[in-house]
Design a protein around this motif. Structure first.
Motif, mmCIF file in Angstrom:
data_model
loop_
_atom_site.group_PDB
_atom_site.id
_atom_site.type_symbol
_atom_site.label_atom_id
_atom_site.label_comp_id
_atom_site.label_asym_id
_atom_site.label_seq_id
_atom_site.Cartn_x
_atom_site.Cartn_y
_atom_site.Cartn_z
ATOM 1 N N GLY A 1 -35.791 5.488 21.661
ATOM 2 C CA GLY A 1 -36.630 6.716 21.248
ATOM 3 C C GLY A 1 -37.665 7.059 22.446
ATOM 4 N N ASN B 1 -37.011 10.580 17.043
ATOM 5 C CA ASN B 1 -36.816 11.739 17.656
ATOM 6 C C ASN B 1 -35.783 12.615 16.841
ATOM 7 O OD1 ASN B 1 -38.693 11.364 19.746
ATOM 8 N ND2 ASN B 1 -37.106 10.273 21.068
ATOM 9 N N ALA C 1 -39.611 16.416 18.857
ATOM 10 C CA ALA C 1 -38.389 16.664 19.566
ATOM 11 C C ALA C 1 -37.935 18.190 19.081
ATOM 12 C CB ALA C 1 -37.055 15.768 19.481
#
Length: 406
Positions: free
Chosen positions: A169, A348, A373
């Motif tokens: 991540g 994410n 993200a």
């Protein structure tokens, strides 16, 4: 930096011991022996005692000065200034440094022989102190600030440095500092984050509990964003060779959940004693928030932190734990009738099936999704009631705004 030390106190208890070898001092200060040798070479903070065989040993005064050095560097003071203050420290300051050494984990240094010293001396003058907090430069880590030395990372518990590409991540680097700080400046959060990571890697539950203590006047949102989340993300980037029953993430998560539970229980107790409604009162249940985690998130710390942050604002929230299929999630929403639904995760790119299912069944229900993200945001359902929020603080504020509007 070269300097001569003040004459050591010949009448105090700190000078009654033959002293400790470098390995013993490094183990208890939580730094590598190479770091102590660097401090000796650069700043004159080396061992001043000698054994009959002319081996150099750290006296209690030497150790007390190292404690001053460690405390000041932890607070962000430039190493050269911290060393000068340690060398010039008087007896009173050394006594305070010795007595106030924090109860944090020692770091076992592999490959170093145990010192043959009096156990009473080690326990009395060293205790257990925090793990190293110097800036590190490695995979996923931030480079050291200019002008500061980079200390060797301790090698404890068969621990490895983060391997390139090992993180799954996006890591969060520690808050950037604004340059060297004075000795009177408050300790930067990055120091506590590093200490927390090292405590978890040392499998010290007590140290994690102490670092994560959330007092009744604390702010769970700040506690999460500035301490727990950065430490959690750093741990996710580490590759560790652990023994049976050893998981650094579980140590940190257990202490974090314990801190949140204790905080929430105390907050609710104070609220009720002040005449407020209890947690199960209809006036509070009518504005309840359901907090979901990502389906494959084993320990949903961010969801628990958000629920505690909402509780600190007088709002009611419940975290959905355990297996929750899309069908079961919709059933829970139907049963609870929440004011809002939140997906809180540190991932994410989490699975968003629950968001789609709830939105399809209840298109008027506000749904907030915490996503950093941008790529993951394209998978969100389109609709006026589904909102993507990039930060934990923003997520908290958006949910509170909906609660207050109802």
């Amino acid at each position: 930096m070269t300097s001569s030390r003040p004459a050591q106190n010949s009448g105090g208890s700190r000078t009654s011991s033959p002293g400790l070898a470098v390995a013993a001092v490094a183990r208890r200060l939580g730094v590598a022996p190479a770091t102590l040798r660097t401090w000796d070479r650069r700043y004159g903070l080396g061992p001043s005692g000698r054994t009959a065989g002319s081996h150099r040993r750290y006296t209690p005064d030497d150790v007390a000065r190292l404690l001053v050095m460690r405390r000041l560097t932890l607070e962000g003071v430039a190493p050269v200034d911290a060393a000068r203050a340690a060398v010039e420290a008087g007896d009173a300051e050394l006594e305070v440094a010795t007595r106030s050494a924090p109860a944090l984990p020692t770091v076992r240094v592999e490959g170093e022989p145990d010192s043959e010293t009096e156990p009473d001396f080690a326990e009395k003058f060293l205790g257990t102190v925090e793990a190293p907090t110097e800036a590190r430069k490695g995979a996923g880590g931030a480079a050291p600030a200019s002008g500061s030395e980079q200390a060797d990372e301790p090698r404890g518990r068969a621990r490895l440095r983060a391997l390139p590409g090992g993180a799954t991540g996006g890591g969060a680097s520690a808050p950037a500092g604004g340059g060297p700080r004075s000795a009177a400046s408050p300790a930067p959060t990055s120091g506590r984050v590093s200490a927390l990571v090292d405590a978890a890697l040392a499998y010290s539950r007590t140290a994690c509990d102490n670092l994560l203590l959330l007092g009744p006047d604390g702010d769970p949102a700040t506690w999460w964003t500035e301490l727990v989340e950065p430490a959690w993300l750093r741990l996710s980037e580490r590759t560790v060779l652990a023994g049976p029953g050893e998981m650094p993430e579980v140590v940190l998560a257990t202490s974090a959940l314990r801190a949140l539970r204790n905080y929430t229980e105390e907050f609710e107790r104070v609220m009720v004693e002040a005449g407020g409604p209890p947690a199960n009162h209809p006036s509070r249940m009518r504005k309840i928030v359901l907090v979901f985690a990502a389906p494959d998130e084993v320990v949903p710390l961010s969801a628990h932190a958000l629920a505690a942050a909402l509780a600190a604002q007088g709002s009611m929230a419940r975290i959905v734990t355990g297996p929750a299929s899309t069908h079961r999630s919709v059933e829970l929403v139907t049963m609870v009738r929440p004011t809002a639904v939140v997906l809180a995760t540190t991932q994410n790119k989490p699975d968003l099936d629950v968001v789609h299912a709830v939105n399809e069944s209840y298109p008027e229900l506000p749904i907030f999704v915490g996503l950093r993200a941008d790529a993951a945001a394209t998978d969100l359902p389109f609709g006026p009631t589904v909102q993507r929020v990039r930060s934990f603080t923003g997520l908290l504020h958006e949910v509170l705004a909906v609660i207050k509007a109802r």
